[in-house]
Design a protein around this motif. Structure first.
Motif, PDB file in Angstrom:
ATOM      1  N   SER A   1      40.820  38.516  58.541  1.00  0.00           N
ATOM      2  CA  SER A   1      40.437  37.136  58.252  1.00  0.00           C
ATOM      3  C   SER A   1      38.926  36.938  58.292  1.00  0.00           C
ATOM      4  O   SER A   1      38.465  35.805  58.289  1.00  0.00           O
ATOM      5  N   TYR A   2      38.164  38.029  58.326  1.00  0.00           N
ATOM      6  CA  TYR A   2      36.709  37.879  58.353  1.00  0.00           C
ATOM      7  C   TYR A   2      36.243  37.184  57.079  1.00  0.00           C
ATOM      8  O   TYR A   2      36.811  37.360  56.001  1.00  0.00           O
ATOM      9  N   THR A   3      35.199  36.379  57.204  1.00  0.00           N
ATOM     10  CA  THR A   3      34.816  35.476  56.112  1.00  0.00           C
ATOM     11  C   THR A   3      33.475  35.812  55.479  1.00  0.00           C
ATOM     12  O   THR A   3      33.077  35.172  54.501  1.00  0.00           O
ATOM     13  N   GLY A   4      32.751  36.797  56.013  1.00  0.00           N
ATOM     14  CA  GLY A   4      31.406  37.072  55.513  1.00  0.00           C
ATOM     15  C   GLY A   4      31.333  37.826  54.216  1.00  0.00           C
ATOM     16  O   GLY A   4      30.252  37.963  53.628  1.00  0.00           O
ATOM     17  N   GLY A   5      32.459  38.336  53.742  1.00  0.00           N
ATOM     18  CA  GLY A   5      32.486  39.027  52.464  1.00  0.00           C
ATOM     19  C   GLY A   5      32.571  40.532  52.598  1.00  0.00           C
ATOM     20  O   GLY A   5      32.402  41.101  53.683  1.00  0.00           O
ATOM     21  N   THR A   6      32.826  41.186  51.468  1.00  0.00           N
ATOM     22  CA  THR A   6      32.980  42.636  51.394  1.00  0.00           C
ATOM     23  C   THR A   6      32.109  43.143  50.263  1.00  0.00           C
ATOM     24  O   THR A   6      32.269  42.720  49.109  1.00  0.00           O
ATOM     25  N   ASP A   7      31.193  44.032  50.578  1.00  0.00           N
ATOM     26  CA  ASP A   7      30.223  44.534  49.602  1.00  0.00           C
ATOM     27  C   ASP A   7      30.371  46.048  49.503  1.00  0.00           C
ATOM     28  O   ASP A   7      30.109  46.767  50.476  1.00  0.00           O
ATOM     29  N   ILE A   8      30.793  46.522  48.347  1.00  0.00           N
ATOM     30  CA  ILE A   8      30.993  47.961  48.151  1.00  0.00           C
ATOM     31  C   ILE A   8      29.790  48.506  47.394  1.00  0.00           C
ATOM     32  O   ILE A   8      29.614  48.263  46.203  1.00  0.00           O
ATOM     33  N   GLU A   9      28.959  49.266  48.107  1.00  0.00           N
ATOM     34  CA  GLU A   9      27.760  49.840  47.521  1.00  0.00           C
ATOM     35  C   GLU A   9      27.895  51.337  47.296  1.00  0.00           C
ATOM     36  O   GLU A   9      26.998  51.982  46.755  1.00  0.00           O
ATOM     37  N   GLY A  10      29.000  51.898  47.709  1.00  0.00           N
ATOM     38  CA  GLY A  10      29.256  53.318  47.525  1.00  0.00           C
ATOM     39  C   GLY A  10      30.576  53.680  48.159  1.00  0.00           C
ATOM     40  O   GLY A  10      31.139  52.922  48.939  1.00  0.00           O
ATOM     41  N   GLY A  11      31.100  54.848  47.821  1.00  0.00           N
ATOM     42  CA  GLY A  11      32.365  55.286  48.374  1.00  0.00           C
ATOM     43  C   GLY A  11      33.531  54.490  47.838  1.00  0.00           C
ATOM     44  O   GLY A  11      33.431  53.799  46.810  1.00  0.00           O
ATOM     45  N   THR A  12      34.648  54.568  48.536  1.00  0.00           N
ATOM     46  CA  THR A  12      35.875  53.883  48.136  1.00  0.00           C
ATOM     47  C   THR A  12      36.388  53.045  49.293  1.00  0.00           C
ATOM     48  O   THR A  12      36.585  53.555  50.400  1.00  0.00           O
ATOM     49  N   LEU A  13      36.597  51.773  49.036  1.00  0.00           N
ATOM     50  CA  LEU A  13      37.169  50.871  50.029  1.00  0.00           C
ATOM     51  C   LEU A  13      38.536  50.439  49.546  1.00  0.00           C
ATOM     52  O   LEU A  13      38.669  49.884  48.450  1.00  0.00           O
ATOM     53  N   GLN A  14      39.562  50.710  50.337  1.00  0.00           N
ATOM     54  CA  GLN A  14      40.937  50.449  49.915  1.00  0.00           C
ATOM     55  C   GLN A  14      41.584  49.387  50.783  1.00  0.00           C
ATOM     56  O   GLN A  14      41.586  49.477  52.013  1.00  0.00           O
ATOM     57  N   ALA A  15      42.146  48.377  50.123  1.00  0.00           N
ATOM     58  CA  ALA A  15      42.900  47.327  50.815  1.00  0.00           C
ATOM     59  C   ALA A  15      44.363  47.740  50.849  1.00  0.00           C
ATOM     60  O   ALA A  15      45.033  47.779  49.813  1.00  0.00           O
ATOM     61  N   ASP A  16      44.861  48.045  52.041  1.00  0.00           N
ATOM     62  CA  ASP A  16      46.261  48.433  52.204  1.00  0.00           C
ATOM     63  C   ASP A  16      47.128  47.264  52.633  1.00  0.00           C
ATOM     64  O   ASP A  16      48.331  47.426  52.812  1.00  0.00           O
ATOM     65  N   SER A  17      46.523  46.106  52.826  1.00  0.00           N
ATOM     66  CA  SER A  17      47.273  44.906  53.174  1.00  0.00           C
ATOM     67  C   SER A  17      46.822  43.773  52.273  1.00  0.00           C
ATOM     68  O   SER A  17      45.763  43.840  51.640  1.00  0.00           O
ATOM     69  N   VAL A  18      47.611  42.713  52.219  1.00  0.00           N
ATOM     70  CA  VAL A  18      47.322  41.607  51.296  1.00  0.00           C
ATOM     71  C   VAL A  18      46.037  40.881  51.663  1.00  0.00           C
ATOM     72  O   VAL A  18      45.435  40.211  50.820  1.00  0.00           O
ATOM     73  N   SER A  19      45.591  41.021  52.912  1.00  0.00           N
ATOM     74  CA  SER A  19      44.330  40.409  53.328  1.00  0.00           C
ATOM     75  C   SER A  19      43.341  41.475  53.782  1.00  0.00           C
ATOM     76  O   SER A  19      42.474  41.217  54.614  1.00  0.00           O
ATOM     77  N   GLY A  20      43.489  42.668  53.234  1.00  0.00           N
ATOM     78  CA  GLY A  20      42.652  43.787  53.645  1.00  0.00           C
ATOM     79  C   GLY A  20      41.172  43.511  53.532  1.00  0.00           C
ATOM     80  O   GLY A  20      40.382  43.982  54.349  1.00  0.00           O
ATOM     81  N   PHE A  21      40.762  42.766  52.487  1.00  0.00           N
ATOM     82  CA  PHE A  21      39.348  42.473  52.283  1.00  0.00           C
ATOM     83  C   PHE A  21      38.937  41.136  52.885  1.00  0.00           C
ATOM     84  O   PHE A  21      37.888  40.589  52.539  1.00  0.00           O
ATOM     85  N   GLY A  22      39.742  40.596  53.790  1.00  0.00           N
ATOM     86  CA  GLY A  22      39.388  39.378  54.493  1.00  0.00           C
ATOM     87  C   GLY A  22      39.475  38.143  53.619  1.00  0.00           C
ATOM     88  O   GLY A  22      40.110  38.143  52.553  1.00  0.00           O
ATOM     89  N   ASN A  23      38.823  37.076  54.073  1.00  0.00           N
ATOM     90  CA  ASN A  23      38.889  35.790  53.376  1.00  0.00           C
ATOM     91  C   ASN A  23      37.607  35.447  52.626  1.00  0.00           C
ATOM     92  O   ASN A  23      37.465  34.333  52.122  1.00  0.00           O
ATOM     93  N   GLY A  24      36.681  36.375  52.550  1.00  0.00           N
ATOM     94  CA  GLY A  24      35.426  36.114  51.859  1.00  0.00           C
ATOM     95  C   GLY A  24      35.403  36.678  50.457  1.00  0.00           C
ATOM     96  O   GLY A  24      36.432  37.047  49.883  1.00  0.00           O
ATOM     97  N   ASP A  25      34.199  36.751  49.882  1.00  0.00           N
ATOM     98  CA  ASP A  25      34.016  37.276  48.536  1.00  0.00           C
ATOM     99  C   ASP A  25      34.028  38.798  48.555  1.00  0.00           C
ATOM    100  O   ASP A  25      33.619  39.434  49.529  1.00  0.00           O
ATOM    101  N   VAL A  26      34.475  39.383  47.442  1.00  0.00           N
ATOM    102  CA  VAL A  26      34.457  40.833  47.266  1.00  0.00           C
ATOM    103  C   VAL A  26      33.467  41.157  46.162  1.00  0.00           C
ATOM    104  O   VAL A  26      33.511  40.566  45.077  1.00  0.00           O
ATOM    105  N   TYR A  27      32.578  42.106  46.424  1.00  0.00           N
ATOM    106  CA  TYR A  27      31.507  42.434  45.492  1.00  0.00           C
ATOM    107  C   TYR A  27      31.498  43.942  45.291  1.00  0.00           C
ATOM    108  O   TYR A  27      31.177  44.701  46.201  1.00  0.00           O
ATOM    109  N   VAL A  28      31.875  44.389  44.105  1.00  0.00           N
ATOM    110  CA  VAL A  28      31.932  45.814  43.799  1.00  0.00           C
ATOM    111  C   VAL A  28      30.687  46.169  42.994  1.00  0.00           C
ATOM    112  O   VAL A  28      30.683  46.101  41.765  1.00  0.00           O
ATOM    113  N   GLY A  29      29.616  46.500  43.691  1.00  0.00           N
ATOM    114  CA  GLY A  29      28.370  46.826  43.016  1.00  0.00           C
ATOM    115  C   GLY A  29      28.353  48.256  42.539  1.00  0.00           C
ATOM    116  O   GLY A  29      28.017  48.553  41.391  1.00  0.00           O
TER     117      GLY A  29
END
Length: 659
Positions: free
Chosen positions: A526-554
């Protein structure tokens, strides 16, 4: 399975929709995509900003708190009769027991209270008989908690099963180092063989109710002087982490009797009755020595083989619980043993980093060879390859539930339940090998954000050892109260290459992933600050895996593998980013945004969950959003030729034919 892709340049939405309706199912590989054409009308959101600062877990002021890791040397068995809170670190770390009980040596006048920690005179109390009710005993400060403590043992020992009695006997009479190695699961035989461990206690003898059987084995094994293969590991366990570790000074100071001396309703395992001490005044109950030794061995083994980290923590705490089932110790005794074990292991690992590093390398080279694997990834898989039928700790959910019970044993909070967690100096080393890609400071924050809440009996020591939840810490951060930037290097292998955080991560901070590794987020986040992918692989294994903030795939890749649609606020992908949707039945693999999805190019790869194969002619919903702007530059679908359809609020995919 063959991959088929189609390519679309980033362009105004109307033109994208027109091309989507015409087909666009190229047989070219995604790597041959045409150059992305920048859409001058597409407004690309900025990356999430989070809190703008990292969380920290500062060490307490050493002028007011004496760090255990610096004063562990004061905890010596030979000084047991003279140990006090002022003079002995092993006693001091357990000082909150005085909230419940005042030992006779501290009853010097009517004005003495348990609140005066560290101010009592160094009284030598040699007259204690160890028999509850005797005038030399002490007095209860919190009778309700102490009564609950003994009643727990009564209930446990009168309701235990035959299997529990056997396990309690074996954990009592065997060397603790030998006992806990079965927490290694598929690696147990390899460990015991390499360590040359032996035990003479393999079952409950028929005459054990009248004969005391002592283990004539070698406990942790054969050291480096005679064991070049595994001797450094054995020496770390047998000598290094056992230094400054005696529970005897604390037993002599607190003078609290074992549960079977407090209540005749406690039923000691019959085969252990002959092992009861005949000198109660040298046989204190608090803290439990067996629990402390088991914790030292198990927590060190978890450090040496982090591939079995939570399983070994579970085994160490299980042996503690078996002390209760045996009737030999109470829950508070066992909790005290756990606290002292954590502090002792941290102190000794910290003081002997070179020795520990050599042992770590030897453990891995030997056990990997025994398992027949050559890579860290294969070793992690092998370490978890057994089922519950042969590995008692194979089931994560069971381990997690047992851990929660064993931390508090049902006690209610008797103190302030809102105190922020503190992390003791040096404690971060306990999870060093489990999280090699985290910084020193980040490991401390993991311990802080996974700590037990305050207020439980005994556990609110001044440094914070009592609140450490080592099992939960093994699942990563418990909260992003500040921003967290993680860099993983896949070339280093093991957890540097791939890891999973399973805690439910709260907080206002953001997560940034860099590097080349893969990080799975599996909690109800439930973290709200966002998710920023600047490298590697980030995988959401749950419906709220990336929290409640914005997701940014740079850069790097976002993988959506949740069992149903991934919920996000806003989702943005740049031309240098990539997304992968693992589609399944229902809404599995979909992106569901309460805000906008902005696509400035980049790739999208569609794969399918195990057991799910869509049929030709199906239409898959990929994205649902308040508004969809832009397109991917290319989409690859495993095993199909497909046509995308972009709309103002989403993206669907028609499976035209098999590839």
């Amino acid at each position: 399975m063959q991959k088929t892709s189609f390519t679309l340049a980033v362009m105004p939405l109307a033109l994208a929709l027109a091309l989507a309706g015409c087909g666009g199912d190229s047989d070219s590989d995604a790597s041959t995509s045409t150059p992305v054409v920048t859409n001058p009308t597409l407004t690309i959101p900025a990356a999430p900003t989070g809190t703008g600062a990292e969380d920290i877990a500062s060490v307490q002021d050493v002028s007011t708190v004496l760090p255990f890791v610096d004063y562990a040397y004061t905890n010596q068995r030979g000084d047991a009769r003279y140990a006090t809170i002022d003079t002995n670190a092993g006693v001091r770390v357990l000082a909150r027991y005085l909230d419940l009980w005042t030992p006779s040596s501290l009853i010097v006048d009517a004005g003495v209270t348990a609140a005066a920690y560290g101010t009592f005179p160094a009284v030598v109390a040699s007259s204690w008989t160890g028999i509850p009710g005797d005038s030399t005993d002490g007095k209860a400060v919190n009778s309700a908690v102490l009564a609950q403590n003994i009643q727990y043992v009564v209930t446990a020992t009168t309701g235990r099963t035959a299997d529990q009695a056997t396990a309690a006997y074996l954990d009592d009479r065997r060397g603790k180092g030998y006992s806990v190695t079965d927490g290694m699961g598929p690696l147990t035989t390899a460990w015991r063989t390499a360590a040359q461990q032996t035990t003479s206690i393999t079952s409950v003898a028929a005459d054990a109710t009248s004969v005391v059987y002592n283990d004539s084995g070698n406990n942790v094994g054969v050291g480096a002087a005679s064991n070049t293969r595994f001797g450094n590991v054995v020496d770390l366990l047998g000598t290094t982490v056992g230094t400054n570790a005696s529970t005897e000074p604390a037993k002599r100071f607190f003078k609290y009797a074992r549960p079977f001396r407090w209540s005749s309703s406690v039923v000691v395992v019959p085969a252990l009755v002959p092992a009861e001490s005949s000198t109660p005044n040298t046989d204190g109950g608090f803290p439990s020595g067996h629990s402390a030794e088991a914790g030292r061995d198990a927590f060190t083994m978890a450090w040496l083989v982090p591939e079995r980290f939570q399983e070994m923590v579970s085994r160490g705490l299980e042996l503690g619980e078996n002390r209760i089932l045996a009737g030999m110790h109470s829950p508070l005794d066992v909790i005290g043993g756990r606290i002292q074990a954590l502090a002792t292991v941290a102190a000794n690992l910290r003081a002997n980093t070179g020795v520990a590093d050599v042992a770590y390398a030897q453990a891995h080279s030997t056990l990997m060879a025994a398992a027949g694997v050559s890579t860290e990834a294969d070793f992690i898989s092998y370490a978890h390859s057994a089922s519950s039928s042969t590995d008692r700790f194979a089931d994560y959910a069971t381990n997690k539930a047992n851990n929660a019970r064993r931390l508090t044993y049902g006690f209610s909070q008797i103190g302030d339940a809102t105190k922020p967690a503190t992390v003791p100096k040096g404690a971060e080393i306990l999870i060093q090998t489990r999280f090699p890609y985290l910084t020193y400071s980040q490991r401390r924050v993991v311990l802080k954000t996974t700590a037990l809440t305050s207020g439980y009996p005994v556990m609110d020591d001044a440094e914070g050892w009592g609140r450490i939840d080592l099992f939960k810490a093994g699942d990563g951060f418990g909260a992003f109260n500040g921003d967290v930037a993680v860099t993983m290097d896949a070339t280093l292998g093991g957890y540097n290459a791939a890891d999973t955080w399973r805690n439910d991560i709260a907080g206002a901070g953001k997560l940034t992933l860099k590097g080349t590794g893969t990080l799975h987020l599996a909690g109800a986040n439930s973290y709200t600050g966002g998710t920023d992918i600047e490298g590697g692989t980030l995988q959401a294994d749950s419906v709220s895996g990336f929290g409640n903030g914005d997701v940014y795939v740079g850069k790097g890749t976002a993988v959506i593998a949740a069992a149903s649609a991934l919920s996000v606020a806003n989702y943005t992908q740049l031309a240098t980013g990539a997304s992968q949707l693992v589609m399944g039945s229902g809404t599995q693999g979909q992106i569901k945004a309460s805000g906008n999805v902005t696509l400035a190019g980049g790739t999208l790869n569609i794969t399918f969950a195990s057991g799910y194969t869509p049929s030709v002619g199906s239409t898959l919903t990929l994205i649902n959003a308040k508004a969809l702007n832009g397109t991917f530059s290319s989409i690859t679908v495993n095993g199909f030729k497909a046509t995308p359809t972009y709309s103002a609020t989403g993206l669907t995919l028609h499976l035209d034919s098999a590839a």
